[in-house]
Design an enzyme around this catalytic site. Sequence first.
Site: not given
Length: 316
Positions: A128, A165, A167, A252
């Site tokens: 991120h 991931d 996200h 995740d």
Amino acid sequence: MNTGGMTGLAYHSDYVKHDTGAGHPERRDRIRAGIQALQASDYWERLHHIEPTHAAVEQIRYAHANDYIEHVRRCCEQEINLDYDTPVVKASFDIARLSTGGLLRAADAVMAGTVRHAFALVRPPGHHATPSRSMGFCLFNNVAVAARYLQREHGIGKVAIVDWDVHHGNGTQDIFYADPSVFFFSIHQSPLYPGTGAANQTGSGAALGSTLNAPVPAGSDLDTYVETFEKVLTPALLHFSPDFILISAGFDAHRRDPLATIKLTGEGFATLTRIVLDIASETAEGKIVSALEGGYSLKGLSESIVAHVGELVKSD
């Protein structure tokens, strides 16, 4: 140093010194659970253990503005949160450099032929982090620095980054959005933090088509992921023909994870790993470095790490 296997593991016990505080999802127990699960697995004795060292500030600059790096340094010294969900302590600046350095040393081992591929069990995560902003638990973008490092210090031409991931890897996308030498793929739950990663975000200028986003709805399962990897990712990567593949290996999307609602299992991540290994064998002589990103159920994370590393080992 164990030289018994062709799969490397980059890990350092100091990663626990980045303390996010009680109740934070990206907690120190994640790295402890991951290493303990690997030590208890059938694969531990077959791993080549790689000692991370700190990435130089000059190397962090491959992906980040110098003003931002100094901002992170000052915030860590004063223990001022970088973002509403990205707390730091005094040690965090050096540990973030050590996290990035874990990938660089793993890349060195692959390029030297010591290992065919490697998993970097590192924290804090990175995908991120944009060139000038920390967010989503991330300080420095580990995979982005590693991609530039491979190009600038090892002479690699084209790098592909596969981000599974749950996200979207918004920071990685931002860094390479206009760079045709780096292919970025992200499969992620949508809508979900950080709200980026629409399918129509495909790169800009000469890099148009070198970003590939695959947003999937809440509740998606392995069938959706396999179909996307086989029918969308595989032909795109074979066409791009990377010389090296990096994986932002967040776990995740596991069905146990508290921050998302995708229904993968450890075996599901093993399946995705096999697909990427097949691509790498076609285009990159098998050269892969994967790096831990998210994954916040300790049981789900441990199961997934062992499954992922197991597939790497079994391909040796």
